[in-house]
Structures are given as structure tokens and as C-alpha cells.
Scaffold this active site. Structure first.
Site, PDB file in Angstrom:
ATOM      1  N   ASP B 270       0.872  -1.181   0.000  1.00 40.79           N
ATOM      2  CA  ASP B 270       0.000   0.000   0.000  1.00 40.79           C
ATOM      3  C   ASP B 270       0.906   1.227   0.000  1.00 40.79           C
ATOM      4  O   ASP B 270       1.329   1.691   1.043  1.00 40.79           O
ATOM      5  CB  ASP B 270      -0.875  -0.043   1.255  1.00 40.79           C
ATOM      6  CG  ASP B 270      -1.783   1.176   1.373  1.00 40.79           C
ATOM      7  OD1 ASP B 270      -1.788   2.018   0.440  1.00 40.79           O
ATOM      8  OD2 ASP B 270      -2.484   1.276   2.391  1.00 40.79           O
ATOM      9  N   ASP B 416     -17.508   4.138   0.292  1.00 38.95           N
ATOM     10  CA  ASP B 416     -16.206   3.836   0.867  1.00 38.95           C
ATOM     11  C   ASP B 416     -16.369   3.539   2.373  1.00 38.95           C
ATOM     12  O   ASP B 416     -17.499   3.445   2.883  1.00 38.95           O
ATOM     13  CB  ASP B 416     -15.260   5.018   0.586  1.00 38.95           C
ATOM     14  CG  ASP B 416     -13.809   4.595   0.493  1.00 38.95           C
ATOM     15  OD1 ASP B 416     -13.399   3.716   1.266  1.00 38.95           O
ATOM     16  OD2 ASP B 416     -13.069   5.163  -0.339  1.00 38.95           O
ATOM     17  N   ASP B 529     -10.538  -3.443  -0.648  1.00 34.82           N
ATOM     18  CA  ASP B 529      -9.400  -2.525  -0.650  1.00 34.82           C
ATOM     19  C   ASP B 529      -8.408  -3.019   0.413  1.00 34.82           C
ATOM     20  O   ASP B 529      -8.724  -3.935   1.172  1.00 34.82           O
ATOM     21  CB  ASP B 529      -9.926  -1.123  -0.296  1.00 34.82           C
ATOM     22  CG  ASP B 529      -8.943  -0.016  -0.637  1.00 34.82           C
ATOM     23  OD1 ASP B 529      -7.846  -0.313  -1.130  1.00 34.82           O
ATOM     24  OD2 ASP B 529      -9.291   1.153  -0.391  1.00 34.82           O
ATOM     25  N   ARG B 588      -7.789  -4.213  -4.971  1.00 28.82           N
ATOM     26  CA  ARG B 588      -6.588  -3.394  -5.200  1.00 28.82           C
ATOM     27  C   ARG B 588      -5.345  -4.280  -5.307  1.00 28.82           C
ATOM     28  O   ARG B 588      -4.489  -4.048  -6.136  1.00 28.82           O
ATOM     29  CB  ARG B 588      -6.408  -2.370  -4.080  1.00 28.82           C
ATOM     30  CG  ARG B 588      -5.332  -1.358  -4.411  1.00 28.82           C
ATOM     31  CD  ARG B 588      -5.317  -0.203  -3.444  1.00 28.82           C
ATOM     32  NE  ARG B 588      -4.820  -0.594  -2.140  1.00 28.82           N
ATOM     33  CZ  ARG B 588      -4.716   0.243  -1.099  1.00 28.82           C
ATOM     34  NH1 ARG B 588      -5.089   1.506  -1.232  1.00 28.82           N
ATOM     35  NH2 ARG B 588      -4.261  -0.177   0.057  1.00 28.82           N
ATOM     36  N   ASP B 604      -4.294   4.251  -5.435  1.00 24.18           N
ATOM     37  CA  ASP B 604      -4.459   5.649  -5.040  1.00 24.18           C
ATOM     38  C   ASP B 604      -3.571   6.574  -5.858  1.00 24.18           C
ATOM     39  O   ASP B 604      -2.505   7.014  -5.418  1.00 24.18           O
ATOM     40  CB  ASP B 604      -4.170   5.783  -3.542  1.00 24.18           C
ATOM     41  CG  ASP B 604      -5.149   4.955  -2.726  1.00 24.18           C
ATOM     42  OD1 ASP B 604      -6.179   4.539  -3.303  1.00 24.18           O
ATOM     43  OD2 ASP B 604      -4.894   4.724  -1.535  1.00 24.18           O
ATOM     44  N   HIS B 662     -13.373   8.534  -8.844  1.00 28.02           N
ATOM     45  CA  HIS B 662     -13.182   8.373  -7.398  1.00 28.02           C
ATOM     46  C   HIS B 662     -12.426   9.594  -6.885  1.00 28.02           C
ATOM     47  O   HIS B 662     -11.721  10.254  -7.645  1.00 28.02           O
ATOM     48  CB  HIS B 662     -12.410   7.083  -7.126  1.00 28.02           C
ATOM     49  CG  HIS B 662     -12.296   6.722  -5.672  1.00 28.02           C
ATOM     50  ND1 HIS B 662     -13.260   7.050  -4.739  1.00 28.02           N
ATOM     51  CD2 HIS B 662     -11.335   6.048  -4.985  1.00 28.02           C
ATOM     52  CE1 HIS B 662     -12.880   6.586  -3.549  1.00 28.02           C
ATOM     53  NE2 HIS B 662     -11.709   5.985  -3.674  1.00 28.02           N
TER      54      HIS B 662
END
Lengths: 508, 929
Positions: B270, B416, B529, B588, B604, B662
């Protein structure tokens, strides 16, 4: 082919019934362009086609006008008559898509969707709500006229007062000097001295505008009225009668009598403070002005001292009592003094400041504030007729599941967690921000507490007409950008007469 | 104390996020370089040409399906076992493991769709130096050389690929740990042959202390109880100058050489505010590389789920064009060659060599191993509206109404993490989302759908049912000391379910049942996610490698975790409908095989032009390795896009497979109508273009599901012999018939697009203007659209009646766009089914070939067994590059003939047939006379 012989068009109020033939989806006003059997010319004039290509479910005209009743043209529109309600145009992509759009169900003639005709019901509801709105607008507009009148009066008074206050301050200072001598001369017995002390104190605040010689233990209607004005710096509709009501129906009461009155007010205040959290701090204008008692709320001390923008302190709300004293309005403060009497132990509020220099300072700051504040107030744009003036120095609250939101018009907006935690500024008064034709419909509060990695918080307040002055909703559509809905009579427009408010008569 | 911890939790989490975010760029210091990853450093330090491995030919065993052979490391005498398989479809599998490991080494399960079927191998020749095996077809052979060990795969006289040709095979055998204070001398003895390795031996001893048995990075310590276990192997690709794949990296389509920097890293992470154009690891990992030249395409699938690094070098990389020319003229050049080296931290060497020869063959070969793209519900190919967060039900309702008010279609609205009750997934915030079913019903009434996020980190809270169940069933991943692993994530302290366990996945799937997942309905889908997994306070923001999944360490399975999360979630969605409805799950993190479970997005990103640009190579790279359903956050996740960027992003996203806007919580709202009527119109137009093309997208996804071909393709896939296409990544193809060149420069007045194909023509889809292929074409652009071309020779079905959601368009008629090539022919397909169930598996679909030749356009059934009927009909046929006929007749299946009205635009040579009206599912012919 989609030609449909048209139905009975029932109008909401009329009893007349008319049969009108025209292709599906064509409004009556355009009926003449669609003549059965004659070639049809696209409404943009781009081409002419045989009439059997109208509503044949193929788009021939650039402007979509050949398919008013099918979904064939991407830019077409379909007219629903919606007898009993308002007629409407919908994009032709909503014809036969299985979703009921027209209340008369005419858009779903071939999709199998089970639509109910809801026009009558909608029409009824709309009429009801229009009527309600009209009533609100009417009453609101009347209230607005009052506000305007009072604002006019208030402004003049304030201007006068400004001058007056400046001179009377000087007088008072002289008087204080005199009283100081008296005090010094009468140091004992203690009780006596304290009484004089009280007199002096009272005199400073309460007697100046009536007559310097009036015994200050009396509270008069005139005085109350006057003080309400002074304290709030907005005259509102605090009327003589209302004030009289406060005092139990007489013009003047003495200390003992007022004590009884006060205990009534006090009870009322306390119960209100604990009551419905959505109630505004200030109650609407036409009711008895509760600000007299509201303002000594511990939870929300009135911000009488002009806000210092630079030292915007998030913990403002947690002022210690010493600070609070200066902010407590003079009337309630002095009433408390009267009631509690000298020597009485006061827990956390209204403690009489020690005499001498502190008194002098208090006077100074008080009057300093008064003049500055009046000047400041006069400088605001309270609307074309100063109808928003009554909002000045008022605060309105709305409690949600998590937060208490507080709007102090022309000052600031804040948010405080319901269950403890410090207050966050959502912006201070910025400007009127409505559209050009209606500037006074939106307020903008800016430069609130900064967001992490984001902008400073800001709040948009949308004003709508209402009889009452209330915050009706808050939201945060974007992070740190708040939206508040606020009703007030001050934005009410003169309602059109009810006759012209019936649903559209276009169809006949 | 407990109170203290509880109260500090949000503060800590905030502090962590803050730490991760100091500046507007990735904090590289949070992530390891090869040098900071002990095994990578050790392996990379090996010098080529010194391979200690020797094949023991006398141990060779050849059966009908496989060859086995022992290898020996002459330095330490440790023996390895080589297995070699010939797989169906021109694939060779090479497995190397320790002959007798101390304990079993991890072999990746659940990625291959089955044990790959083998083909016979036969021995061609054998001598002391090696053996030659026939690979069956095409005169392909494998040469096994003994000293040093090496494999060469040949076709005729050409070497296609060599393994260990540079001698970088390395296999750190499992060993007992010496006493706590490791005695260098003892260690050295075990390493064997002290004479030979005296010097390097010492170095290695240093490393023993450094990183073999324990390793620290920043404040995190990896206890490494099993010691060193890395593996490594090199591959040489003669004649190859272009390699692709090994996503996920924010880099160009064509992979760069890594000689002067770090290798490409594959380790699901991440990464906060990732940086572009570098080899750092991102959220997902697919260890598949494609190699391409004008003659052949091959692929390498390195089946290993541990942290992996890939080095690429090339003998021509440093050469200038002039230098290359000089070589060519002088004829003295060495063959161009790319060398690749894979390094993984644990597990075994299990590599699939896909021998092509065409790009399509490689896609099929890879699909035969790991499966194809899940066939999504049609609506999932439409437009998705997302934001962190839609605040409450009212907000959802008003956004939904906003789309109708502005006449912009959309199919999915997304929620979300804030929709949950305190980041407890499978729950709803009791105030903001008090009546989820009411909300979902409202969405359903518009024939629209919703996605709610379900992340794999589970709040540690004894009042939370999901947590209690996982804990009581012992489903959590364990820390090295055997307790439940806990890390920080959105909810504060969180546990991580062990998705590698089938029983855990089955339980998880059961949680999506309508009676378990309260407030869910059939139009609620899921988004996974943070499934790298993201652990805010873990090393590199992920899980400690010494955490355990039963017998295995997290180290072994790390890159597989995200795949399992999506697998279990998709299973849950299938099960809740009794196996009837297709699932839709976005993830993701991903791994090889993730294509079977849904969609992937590029994580992201940021509202910057370069991020728009990189979305193209990032999704192209994913498509090459099987993951077709890819998209980037439209508008950019972090920061706020300029209006121009937002419009351009919509225009690009409308032509990428997964089309979702998004935005980050801290950004201003950006629903399409918030930027003035002009921009609303531009965005509306982009979204509507997507909707008109949904039949084509759907058909491409059917193809991807069926064959493994990517939906979004680099040009070289369709023009493999045209070197001008090899490095293009600012334009792409959808299927093979639409070429898209997005506008990714601010203020652009025009773009230069390469139109491929020497004998081809391309038609601008907006103007119908015809352009010749094999040229660089400058195209002036305005804000109204981006350049999109339809290939001459293709037929594309569209639905021009754009409605408020794709479901509303189900029965609408088609318009066929027939773009003629210079030979005046064209062909295409049309695929129709119910759009949302698995009934297509039961032949309930329409799949037809549309052909235009000799002035006749016809529709023929591609699958006579299939049965499905449609109400859709053909409302219009637009023929590009046509000449004017005198008469057009239609003949339908029942033998009826009728004339068809038409329009002819002579200036553009566009013939439009008016309302032929035949059913889209039936046979018909249209004749131009």
C-alpha cells in the site's frame, strides 16, 4: 406506428373535459406542427419527412422532433400531460425504460412497467404544499415588514445612542469618582458599605438612562426594554407589553417583587436550556424575548466582547468564570446582583467584582465595547432594508447525532462534538454570496479552522423563507466545506395572490 | 491502561497516516531498496559466469510426461531436483526444488486452474555433456547442458530462450541454525569447499549476521526463524529488445533495463502517493513477463508468491540508434539480447516458459494455466460513481438524482469505508445509513446498483460479530509467537483473517448471504481494498513476514493474500444468489490468476496529468498478463483536478475497461455537473460515448473470458511485425478494431497518433474521416473529444439510445458501424445474453458473425447450439467508405425480402441504411445493388 388518439384531459380545478388528438409526446402548444397526413417538417427546419415517419421509432430529425413519443432520438423530449398535476417534459431516453417518470404513466406505454397514475395525489400534495408555502410566505413577509420597521428604528436609536453613550460615559466616570468618595467615607459598618457599593454598581449600569436620581433597586419596563436593546444590540420585537409581562403586569417593581419575577424567568430559562436541543438559543421574534435569561447561559456565554479574529481560540467555549463575567450581559448581571444581594455567596456567576479599580475597568471596557460594537454593527450589510439586522448577535443551533452546530449570523459558524471535545470554527462571516439576482439568499463564512491537507473550513448558509428563524439542516458535502440551511422571515418575498398560483393551465 | 490505549487509537492512527504523508510524493524511505532487502542484496551480488551447479546426468529419469534430473552445487554439495515438463499448448515447465529440503518449501496453490496437462517428451540424443530432448512440435528441442548446468530451448537453429546461461541460478537450501551467536567457522565448514570459497566465504559470514537469520528495516524486525531461503534464476532472450509485463509498476509499457538502479520489485504494498516511472512495488504482483520481437513473442511465468525482484539488462540498451545502424551496416553486431533475472525470497523455482509464437498464442498459453478474465455483468462495464465518501443516504439520493437531472447515465454508486459502523465491515453506520435497504431499493428503482467496501482487516472488538467468529474459529493469521496477529488499519487495532485457508474463505463467503450481511440486497456488490494487506504500523505498511499462516510464513504467501480475499468475496456473491448471478468485486491487490475474480484498479493515484498518462501503460501491462478489467480512478484520487484534467480523464476513462470516478475524502466535490454547463456537457458526452459502445465492450469481455485475449491492447499485439508499435504506450486498442489516443497534455491543441497497418485504413469515429495506416498522423483536438478510430475492415455494434443506466438499454436496438477496408470488406461480431447471470454457460446467448463482402452484409450464427432470444433489433446500419447503391434489399430468416431506405453522404462516403428492422439474433442479409 405510434400515433395515439389522445385521452380525456382532466384539469385539476376545472370541470371541463376536452379530447385533443395529437401524436404521442407532443405538447398541446406544438400540436399545429404535427398535422396528420401532411408531410412533417422537423422543428429545426432541417428536413421534411412523410407523416408516417413521425413516431415510427426511427430518428430522422437532427433535433429529435420527429420522435416525440419514442426513445429513438438521443436528444428528444417527451411531453407528459399529467392531468391533475403539472405537465412535464422528460428526455425521450426515459420512454419505455421500465421506470415510471410521468405521473400519468404515459411514458411507459410499452415496457411492461406497472406504473400507477399518481397525478391526482401529487397534485393534491403540491397544492397543499404550495398553500402552506404561500401561508408561510405571507406570514413571513409580514414579519419581515416588522423587522424592517424595527431595524429602521433601531438604527436611528443606535446612532443616537452612540453619541449619547460617548457623553454619558464621561458623566459616569464622574459619578464613579463621587461614589468612590462616598465609599471611602463609609467604610464601616461592613453591611452598609456593601450596600452602597451595590448602589454604586447598580447606578453605573441601570440608572443612567432613566434619571440619575432614580432609586436603582427598582426595575422598570422602560429599563428592561432599554437593556434588552443595549444588551443585544438589536431591538427585535421585545415590546413593552412583553416586558411588562415579565414583570408581572406592572410598570415597575421593586427588588422584592422582581425577585419573584426573576425566579420565574430563571426557571423558564433553565428548563429551556435543557429542553429540545434543536431549539435555537434565541426564540423567534414574535414570542417573548427570552434573551434576557438565555444570555446568562453558562454553556453559551454571549460573546459581548468583539471577536478578536486573530486570536481565534478553539477553546473559547471553555472560558473560566472570571472571563465570563465580562461577557455576561449587564441586565442579567445586574438583576442577579439585585437578587442575590450583597454578601450572598454566589457560586460561579455574577460575583460582584470588588469595588475600585476593577469597577472602573469594567466601566471602561463596557463602554468601550458599546461604542465600538455599535459602530461595527452599523457597518454591516443587513440587507436592502436592514431586515437581517435582527440576526446580529444572535446564535442558532442545530444538534445532530454527533455534533452541535452553531450559527451566529454575521459572526461565525462553529461545530462542537455533542459528547465533549473542543469547538471547531467552521468559518467567520465572509459575505453575501447568493446569485446576482438574489444576493441575500446565501451567506458565506470563511477561514475556519484549517483541515489537515485541506483547505480552511468554510460554510455556506442557504436562507429560505420561514416564519421562524431556525437552522434546519447541516451537512458537509465536501470535506471541510459545510452547508447549512436556515429559515428566516427576512428572505420572504411578497407572495403572489393565491389565484395566480394554480397549476399550469397550459393544456387548455 | 486499557482506556488509555483505546483513547489513543485514533490519535495513533492519525499520526501514522500523517507520517506516511509528509509530502506530496511517496516517502521512499518507507520502502526497501534491493540493498535493504537482505536476500535481494545477497543474490544480486552474485557474479555471472561462476555457476556452481552441475547436472548429474546419471540421475536422469525420463517418463512419458516428465524428465527429472539432479543438480548439485559443487560449492556445498547440496543437491537439487530439476523437473521438466512439456505442457499442452507449447509451454515448457521447469521446476527446481531441493532434493531433500529440511522441511517442505512452499509451492503456490490455487493459482493454476488445474494441474496442467502434459505432452510426451522424447530423448533425441545424450552424451557426457548433456542431453537433447524433443519438445514435439515445430522441431523444438531442449538442450540440457551438464557443466555448468544450463537449459537452452531451440527451434530449428534459433535459440529461443536460455536458462542459467549466465550462471545466476541460486538456491539457498534450508539449514539448521547454528547456536544463537552463530559461529562463523562452523557455518563456513558447512558451506563446504573452504579452499575455493575462502574469500567470498567470509563475506557470506558477514551476511549471516546481517540478514540471513534476522533482518531489521526501520524499527521492524523480521525474525526469520527458518533462515535464508532465496532462489534465483536467469533467462536469456536472444533477439529480444522489448520486454513487457510484471505489473504492477507505475512505469512505461516497455520495461526498462535495471542495470543502473533497483530491479523491478513485486511485493504487494500500500504505497501512499506513489511516484511514477520507477520500479518500486505497488499494490499487486503478476510475475509474468512477455518478450517480443518481430518474429516471435514468448512469455515467462515465474510462479512464486514471495517478495520478488526482477533484473533486466540488454546488450543494446546503451546503444544509440546510430550505433545500432553501424552494427547493422558493418554486419559485425552481436545479436541483440535481453537478459532477465528473477530473485524470490522463498519457495521453489517453478517457471512456465510460454513459447508463443504469436502474442495471441502467449495469451492463450497463459490463460490455459491461470484462467481467463471473469465475465462481468454488463452493468459493471458501464460508468461507476465513487467518492470517499458519500456521506449518508440523503447524499446518495441526491447524487443519484443529480445524474438524472443532468441526464448523465451511471450504473453503480460506491460507498467507501465511512458507510460502516466504525469501520466494521458488513455493517452500516446507524445514523448515516440507518436504512440501507431503503436506499438500495431507491437505487434499484432506477435500475442501478451499489458497491460497498469490505476490507480484510477486522476491527478487534468483542462486540463485533465478525471479529468474534473469526477469533473463535481461529481464523486469524498468527504472529510469530502464536497469538492472533494484530495491526493498525482504518478501525484501529485489527486482525487479519487467514484467507489462505479454504475453510476461512468458505466462512467469509457465507457472510455475504442476504441473511448474514444485514442491509444487503441483490444490487449490492463489493470492493476489496487494503488487501495487500495494508498494515499501517507494519514493515513497509504491510504484514510482518514472520507472521504465520498455519505451516507457512507470511513471507511465502504474501503476494497471494489479495487474490484470496477477492476469491472468497466473489464466491460469497455467487453463493448468495444460489450460483445464478455473476459477481462483481473490485480489488486493489492481485496476483497471477486474479483475473478470474473481477476487476482491478491502479490504486491511489493523483489528480495530475502524468497520472492520467500512466493509466495507459499500467492497464496495458495488466491486460498483457490476463487482467483485462482494469481502470484508474477517473479524476485522480489524491488532490483536486483542474477542470480540463477532469474532462480529459473522463474522455480517457470512457475508453478504458473499468470506468470509475473516485476522489479522496479531503478533496472538494467533483460530481460531473459541478464545473459549469459546458464541462457538464463534455463529461456527459464522454460518458454517453461509453454507453453507446457497451455492446462492443461486452463482446470484448466475452472474448477475453473465452480466449484470454486482453481487452485493452498495446498496438504491437495486433501489429507484431511493426517495430514502430513496440514501445507505444500513449495510445491503445480496444479489441482490435478501436484505436484510442487520449489527450494527456494540458492545453493540448493536437496529438500525433500512430495509425498502424500498411494496407489499412482508419475512420475517425466522430467525423468518419478516413486515414491511411502506417503513418504518424497529427490530429488537431478541441476539448470536445479525444481521437478514436475504427479500423477499416471492422463492424462494431452500438446502442445509440443512451439511457440512465445500462439495464434500461437492455432491449434497445443496435446500430451497426461497418467500416470498409480497401478491399471493401469488413467483419465483426455481436454478442448478446441476459447481461447478469451465468446462463451463458448453458448456451443461453447469441453470438453471431457479421460480415460484409461483395456488397452483402450478413449475420451468421457462430454457435448453432446457443439459444437465446432478444427483443433488440437493428435500427440502423452505417457503412463507412461506401459508394452509393441504387437499391438496398433486406432478406430475413423467413425468406421475406424488402427494400430498405437509405441516405448517402457523398462528401464522407457514408451510407446509412434506415431502419432495416431485423431482429439482432436472427439470420439476415442486406444487399447493396
Amino acid at each position: 406506428k405510434m400515433y395515439c388518439p389522445y385521452l380525456l384531459l382532466l384539469l385539476s380545478l376545472g370541470v371541463s373535459a376536452v379530447e385533443v388528438q395529437r401524436p404521442r409526446g407532443v405538447p398541446l402548444s406544438k400540436r399545429q406542427f404535427y398535422e396528420e397526413g401532411k408531410p412533417f417538417t422537423c422543428l429545426d427546419g432541417s428536413r421534411t419527412i412523410p407523416f408516417d415517419r413521425v413516431n415510427d421509432d426511427y430518428c430522422d430529425c437532427q433535433d429529435g422532433s420527429d420522435e416525440p413519443g419514442t426513445a429513438a432520438c438521443p436528444n428528444g423530449s417527451f411531453h407528459c400531460t399529467n392531468a391533475g398535476f403539472r405537465p412535464a417534459f422528460i428526455p425521450s431516453s426515459r420512454i419505455n425504460d421500465g421506470i415510471c417518470d410521468c405521473c400519468d404513466t404515459t411514458d411507459e406505454y410499452n415496457s411492461g412497467a406497472a406504473c400507477q397514475n399518481t397525478c391526482r395525489e401529487l397534485g393534491r400534495k403540491e397544492r397543499e404544499s404550495l398553500q402552506k408555502m404561500a401561508e408561510i410566505a405571507k406570514e413571513g413577509f409580514m414579519l419581515k415588514q416588522q423587522l424592517i420597521q424595527e431595524a429602521k428604528r433601531g438604527l436611528e436609536e443606535k446612532k443616537g445612542k452612540l453619541a449619547e453613550v460617548q457623553t454619558s460615559k464621561k458623566d459616569l466616570e464622574d459619578k464613579v469618582e463621587a461614589l468612590r468618595s462616598v465609599k471611602e467615607a463609609a467604610e464601616q459598618p461592613e453591611k452598609e458599605a456593601k450596600e452602597r457599593h451595590l448602589k454604586a454598581w447598580e447606578g453605573n449600569f441601570k440608572c443612567e438612562d432613566i434619571s440619575p436620581s432614580t432609586v436603582c433597586f427598582n426595575v422598570s419596563v422602560a429599563e428592561l426594554l432599554l437593556h434588552s436593546e443595549l444588551d443585544q444590540d438589536s431591538d427585535g420585537t421585545f415590546t413593552e407589553t412583553e416586558a411588562q409581562g415579565l414583570l408581572g403586569g406592572v410598570d415597575k417593581v421593586d427588588t422584592v417583587a422582581f425577585e419573584a419575577v426573576w425566579s420565574n424567568i430563571k426557571d423558564k430559562y433553565i428548563s429551556e436550556a435543557k429542553a429540545d436541543t434543536t431549539a435555537p438559543v434565541e426564540t423567534p421574534q414574535e414570542e417573548t424575548r427570552e434573551s434576557v435569561s438565555d444570555t446568562d447561559s453558562e454553556q453559551y456565554p454571549e460573546d459581548d466582547i468583539p471577536e478578536d479574529e486573530e486570536e481565534e481560540d478553539e477553546d473559547d467555549e471553555d472560558e473560566d468564570p472570571d472571563d465570563g463575567e465580562y461577557k455576561v450581559t449587564s441586565l442579567s448581571f445586574s438583576i442577579r446582583l439585585v437578587l442575590d444581594g450583597p454578601g450572598k455567596d454566589d457560586e460561579d456567576e455574577g460575583t460582584m467584582p470588588p469595588y475600585d479599580q476593577e469597577t472602573q475597568n469594567l466601566i471602561d471596557s463596557k463602554y468601550m465595547y458599546k461604542t465600538e460594537n455599535i459602530e461595527k454593527e452599523i457597518s454591516f450589510d443587513f440587507g436592502p432594508s436592514a431586515e437581517f439586522g435582527y440576526l446580529y448577535n444572535q446564535c442558532y443551533e442545530l444538534t445532530t447525532s454527533e455534533y452541535i452546530y452553531r450559527l451566529c449570523p454575521f459572526s461565525r459558524v462553529s461545530q462542537k462534538p455533542k459528547y465533549g471535545g473542543s469547538e471547531t470554527s467552521l468559518g467567520t462571516w465572509g459575505k453575501w454570496a447568493g446569485p446576482d439576482d438574489n444576493v441575500y439568499s446565501v451567506m458565506k463564512y470563511e477561514h475556519g479552522t484549517g483541515c489537515w491537507q485541506g483547505p480552511n473550513r468554510s460554510t455556506t448558509v442557504k436562507l429560505t423563507c420561514g416564519k421562524e428563524t431556525v437552522v434546519t439542516s447541516t451537512s458537509e458535502p465536501s470535506r471541510c466545506e459545510y452547508l447549512m440551511e436556515f429559515t428566516t422571515p427576512a428572505v420572504c418575498q411578497e407572495p403572489p395572490s393565491l389565484d395566480s398560483m394554480h397549476p399550469d393551465h397550459e393544456e387548455l | 491502561m486499557a482506556t488509555f490505549t483505546e483513547r489513543m487509537a485514533p490519535v495513533l492512527a492519525f499520526w501514522l497516516v500523517l507520517c506516511l504523508s509528509g509530502t506530496w510524493a511517496v516517502d521512499r524511505g518507507n520502502f526497501k531498496t534491493c540493498d535493504q532487502s537482505a536476500f535481494c542484496k545477497r543474490q544480486r551480488a552474485l557474479k555471472p559466469g561462476e555457476s556452481p551447479y552441475r547436472a548429474l546426468l546419471e540421475t536422469m529419469e525420463l517418463t512419458n510426461t516428465r524428465l527429472t534430473l539432479q543438480l548439485i552445487n559443487d560449492n556445498n554439495k547440496v543437491r537439487l531436483l530439476l523437473e521438466l515438463y512439456r505442457l499442452q499448448g507449447n509451454i515448457t515447465r521447469v521446476k527446481i526444488n531441493e532434493l531433500k529440503p529440511l522441511k517442505p518449501r512452499y509451492e503456490v496453490p490455487d493459482v493454476l486452474i488445474r494441474e496442467p496437462p502434459t505432452e510426451p517428451l522424447s530423448l533425441l540424443s545424450q552424451d557426457d555433456n548433456g542431453v537433447v530432448l524433443s519438445l514435439g512440435a515445430e522441431s523444438q528441442r531442449v538442450i540440457v547442458s551438464a557443466r555448468p548446468f544450463r537449459l537452452d530451448i531451440m527451434e530449428g537453429r534459433d535459440v529461443l530462450m536460455s536458462l542459467n546461461s549466465r550462471g545466476l541460478l541460486a538456491f539457498e537450501h534450508l539449514r539448521m541454525r547454528k547456536d544463537t551467536q552463530a559461529d562463523p567457522e562452523a557455518e563456513k565448514k558447512e558451506e563446504g569447499d573452504p579452499e575455493n570459497q575462502a574469500e567470498t566465504g567470509k563475506e557470506e559470514e558477514e551476511k549471516v549476521e546481517d540478514g540471513m537469520w534476522e533482518e531489521t528495516f526501520k524499527s521492524h524486525s523480521d525474525s526469520k526463524p527458518h533462515g535464508p531461503s532465496a532462489i534465483s534464476l536467469d533467462f536469456s532472450l536472444p533477439g529480444v529488445e522489448h520486454v513487457y509485463g510484471i505489473p504492477e509498476h507505475a512505469d512505461t509499457l516497455r520495461l526498462k533495463t535495471t542495470d543502473n538502479g533497483d530491479p523491478y520489485r513485486l511485493y504487494n504494498l500500500d504505497v501512499f502517493q506513489y511516484e511514477l516511472y520507477n520500479p518500486m512495488a505497488l499494490y499487486g504482483a503478476v510475475p509474468v513477463m512477455l518478450a517480443h520481437n518481430a518474429k516471435r513473442t514468448t512469455g515467462i511465468f515465474w510462479l512464486n508468491a514471495a517478495e520478488t525482484w526482477v533484473d533486466i539488462s540488454s546488450n543494446t540498451a546503451g546503444k544509440t540508434v546510430f550505433g545500432k545502424m553501424l552494427d547493422y551496416v558493418q554486419g559485425s553486431s552481436e545479436t541483440p539480447q535481453t537478459d532477465v533475472r528473477w530473485i524470490s525470497e522463498s519457495g521453489i523455482i517453478d517457471v512456465f516458459i510460454m513459447l508463443g509464437p504469436t502474442p495471441k498464442d502467449v495469451f492463450s498459453q497463459y490463460a490455459s494455466l491461470t484462467g481467463t478474465q471473469a465475465f462481468p455483468p454488463l452493468a459493471a462495464l458501464a460508468y461507476h460513481q465513487c467518492r470517499w465518501n458519500y456521506n449518508d443516504q440523503e447524499d446518495v439520493q441526491s447524487v443519484d438524482a443529480g445524474f438524472d437531472e443532468h441526464d448523465i447515465p451511471y450504473d453503480f454508486i460506491w460507498l467507501d469505508i465511512e458507510h460502516t459502523d466504525g469501520k466494521r465491515y458488513f455493517t452500516w453506520d446507524p445514523h448515516k445509513f440507518a436504512t440501507p435497504k431503503e436506499m438500495l431499493q431507491g437505487i434499484m428503482d432506477k435500475k442501478r446498483k451499489m458497491v460497498a467496501i469490505v476490507d480484510p482487516h477486522i476491527k478487534v472488538d468483542s462486540n463485533y460479530k465478525i471479529h468474534n467468529e473469526i477469533r473463535s474459529r481461529g481464523f486469524y493469521i498468527k504472529n510469530k509467537d502464536g497469538g492472533d496477529y494484530e495491526g493498525w488499519c482504518w478501525p484501529g487495532s485489527a486482525g487479519y483473517p487467514d484467507f489462505t485457508r479454504p475453510d476461512m474463505r468458505a466462512w467469509w463467503a457465507s457472510m455475504f448471504a442476504y441473511d448474514q450481511y444485514e442491509g444487503s440486497m441483490e444490487n449490492l456488490y463489493t470492493w476489496n481494498d487494503m488487501n495487500e494487506p495494508s498494515v499501517f504500523n507494519g514493515p513497509e505498511v504491510t504484514m510482518h513476514k514472520d507472521a504465520t499462516h498455519g505451516a507457512w510464513e507470511h513471507r511465502d504467501v504474501h503476494n497471494l493474500y489479495g487474490l484470496y480475499v477477492q476469491m472468497a468475496t466473489a464466491d460469497g456473491q455467487i453463493q448468495r444468489s444460489g450460483g445464478v448471478e455473476r459477481p462483481f468485486v473490485l480489488t486493489r491487490a492481485f496476483f497471477a490468476g486474479s483475473q478470474r475474480y473481477g476487476a482491478v484498479w491502479t490504486g491511489d493515484n493523483a489528480a495530475e496529468w502524468d497520472h492520467l498518462k500512466i493509466s495507459i501503460p499500467m492497464c496495458l501491462s495488466l491486460g498483457l498478463v490476463g487482467i483485462s478489467f482494469c481502470g484508474a480512478d477517473v479524476g485522480g484520487f489524491f488532490k483536486s483536478p483542474s477542470t480540463e484534467l477532469l474532462v480529459r480523464w473522463y474522455q480517457t476513462g470512457a475508453y478504458q475497461p473499468f470506468f470509475r470516478a473516485h476522489a479522496h475524502l479531503d478533496t472538494p466535490r467533483r460530481e460531473p455537473w459541478l464545473f459549469g454547463p459546458e464541462n457538464t456537457a463534455l463529461i456527459r458526452d464522454a460518458v454517453r460515448q461509453r454507453y453507446t459502445l457497451l455492446p462492443y465492450w461486452y463482446q470484448q469481455f466475452y472474448l477475453a473470458y473465452h480466449t484470454g485475449q486482453p481487452v485493452m491492447r498495446p498496438l504491437w499485439v495486433e501489429y507484431p511485425q511493426d517495430p514502430a508499435t513496440f514501445a507505444l504506450d500513449d495510445e491503445f486498442l480496444i479489441g482490435r478494431d478501436l484505436l484510442v489516443h487520449p489527450v494527456t497534455e494540458e492545453g493540448a491543441r493536437g496529438v500525433t497518433a500512430y495509425l498502424p497497418g500498411k494496407d489499412e485504413v482508419w475512420f475517425d469515429v466522430n467525423t468518419f474521416q478516413k486515414h491511411n495506416g502506417a503513418q504518424n498522423l497529427y490530429i488537431p483536438v478541441t476539448m470536445s473529444s479525444i481521437p478514436v478510430f475504427q479500423r477499416g475492415g471492422s463492424i462494431i455494434p452500438r446502442k445509440l439510445r443512451v439511457r440512465r443506466s445500462s439495464s434500461c438499454m437492455e432491449h434497445d436496438p443496435y446500430t451497426l458501424y461497418v467500416a470498409l477496408n480497401p478491399q471493401r470488406t469488413a467483419e465483426g461480431e455481436i454478442y448478446i445474453d441476459d447481461g447478469h447471470t451465468f446462463n451463458y454457460e448453458k448456451q443461453e446467448f447469441i453470438h453471431r458473425r457479421l460480415m460484409f463482402a461483395n456488397n452483402v452484409l450478413s449475420s451468421v450464427n457462430l454457435n448453432p447450439e446457443a439459444r437465446f432470444t432478444t427483443r433488440s433489433w437493428i435500427e440502423r446500419v452505417v457503412i463507412l467508405g461506401a459508394s452509393k447503391p441504387s437499391k438496398v434489399t433486406l432478406k430475413t430468416a423467413d425468406g421475406q425480402e424488402s427494400t430498405v431506405d437509405f441516405d448517402f453522404d457523398a462528401s464522407m462516403s457514408v451510407l446509412t441504411l434506415r431502419k432495416p428492422g431485423m431482429n439482432a439474433g436472427e439470420d439476415w442479409t442486406v444487399k447493396l445493388q
